[in-house]
Design a protein around this motif. Structure first.
Motif, mmCIF file in Angstrom:
data_model
loop_
_atom_site.group_PDB
_atom_site.id
_atom_site.type_symbol
_atom_site.label_atom_id
_atom_site.label_comp_id
_atom_site.label_asym_id
_atom_site.label_seq_id
_atom_site.Cartn_x
_atom_site.Cartn_y
_atom_site.Cartn_z
ATOM 1 N N ASN A 173 1.021 -1.029 0.030
ATOM 2 C CA ASN A 173 -0.338 0.010 -0.072
ATOM 3 C C ASN A 173 1.151 1.553 -0.086
ATOM 4 O O ASN A 173 0.537 2.582 -0.664
ATOM 5 N N VAL A 189 1.476 1.816 -5.972
ATOM 6 C CA VAL A 189 -0.294 2.864 -6.500
ATOM 7 C C VAL A 189 -0.073 2.719 -7.940
ATOM 8 O O VAL A 189 -1.864 2.709 -8.198
ATOM 9 N N GLU A 206 -1.424 -0.489 -9.280
ATOM 10 C CA GLU A 206 -3.051 -1.175 -9.134
ATOM 11 C C GLU A 206 -3.667 -1.628 -10.289
ATOM 12 O O GLU A 206 -4.676 -1.707 -10.375
ATOM 13 N N GLY A 207 -3.991 0.169 -10.935
ATOM 14 C CA GLY A 207 -4.761 0.188 -11.847
ATOM 15 C C GLY A 207 -4.430 -0.655 -13.298
ATOM 16 O O GLY A 207 -5.492 -1.661 -13.250
ATOM 17 N N ASN A 240 -4.823 -4.520 -11.584
ATOM 18 C CA ASN A 240 -6.821 -5.414 -11.767
ATOM 19 C C ASN A 240 -6.783 -5.133 -12.729
ATOM 20 O O ASN A 240 -7.863 -5.958 -13.201
ATOM 21 N N GLN A 246 -7.752 -0.590 1.370
ATOM 22 C CA GLN A 246 -7.483 -0.098 0.112
ATOM 23 C C GLN A 246 -7.768 -1.168 -1.298
ATOM 24 O O GLN A 246 -8.411 -0.664 -2.211
ATOM 25 N N GLU A 306 -11.425 -0.246 -1.464
ATOM 26 C CA GLU A 306 -11.414 1.240 -2.368
ATOM 27 C C GLU A 306 -11.247 1.285 -3.919
ATOM 28 O O GLU A 306 -11.636 1.902 -4.036
ATOM 29 N N LYS A 307 -10.190 0.457 -3.611
ATOM 30 C CA LYS A 307 -9.715 0.283 -5.371
ATOM 31 C C LYS A 307 -10.463 -0.851 -6.168
ATOM 32 O O LYS A 307 -10.482 -1.326 -7.273
ATOM 33 N N LYS A 308 -11.242 -1.849 -4.729
ATOM 34 C CA LYS A 308 -11.670 -3.103 -6.062
ATOM 35 C C LYS A 308 -11.645 -3.876 -7.081
ATOM 36 O O LYS A 308 -11.464 -4.280 -8.103
#
Length: 212
Positions: free
Chosen positions: A72, A78, A81-82, A85, A119, A122-124
């Protein structure tokens, strides 16, 4: 051959042997522990942000396993993360031959399991996000950065390790190493690129004091 020449050659040979013994036998170019083609380490059940626990055997039915060491607290992690995912979403179907998971081994408060759960919510996150308080899994994989990726084939050999792609700026990515490795593994092949240097924050391993 003169005696001095013989002594010189013996000293040179001894030095070479010492260097060879001091070097890791299976380390890659950037990884201090593993080399491409090595059998990946296994692990026992670790807690995840979804309330479940996962071991390496939890993914034994998958042809390809992607492991991302992340956390995190690292801005590089960070930023990815996108992308992580999105990769996991691509293979999120139950019958998908590919599994994507993430692992955090940092022990600072910002990287606690509770913070990981926050985390993930929040970020699914759609991927299992595991926590290893012992840090053993990170050490055995030779993970040194967050994020750092490992792609394992059906035989659970490491076919790729390093960065996810060739740019920390998502808009400038020209080569996606992880996706290329997945495609190669699904076709029973080796990727053209098997190792790159991971760019990110240092994994925060505990310092072990040497005994006097």
């Amino acid at each position: 051959m003169s005696a001095s020449r013989q002594i010189y050659l013996l000293l040179a040979l001894s030095a070479c042997c010492l260097l060879t013994m001091a070097s890791p036998l299976h380390a890659g170019k950037y990884n201090p522990v593993l080399d491409a083609g090595d059998k990946a380490p296994t692990w026992d059940k670790l807690p995840a942000t979804d309330g479940k626990s996962y071991s390496s055997a939890s993914f034994q039915d998958k042809e390809v396993l992607v492991i991302a060491f992340t956390c995190n607290s690292c801005p590089y992690a960070v930023d990815y993360e996108g992308r992580l995912n999105q990769l996991a979403q691509k293979y999120s179907a139950k019958d998908s031959p590919v599994a994507v998971i993430a692992v955090n081994v940092n022990l600072v408060s910002a990287d606690s399991l509770e913070k990981m759960k926050e985390q993930a919510a929040e970020k699914k996150f759609v991927f299992p996000y595991l926590f290893d308080e012992s840090q053993k899994i990170g050490q055995e994989f030779g993970a040194t950065r967050t994020p750092e990726f490992f792609v394992l084939n059906k035989e659970r050999k490491v076919i790729y390790m390093g960065a996810m792609d060739d740019s920390t700026d998502a808009s400038k990515v020209k080569q996606d190493y992880v996706s290329e490795a997945i495609a190669a593994a699904l076709n029973g092949k080796q990727p053209k690129t098997s190792e790159t240097i991971a760019i990110g924050c240092n994994v925060r391993y505990k310092r072990i004091r040497r005994k006097k």
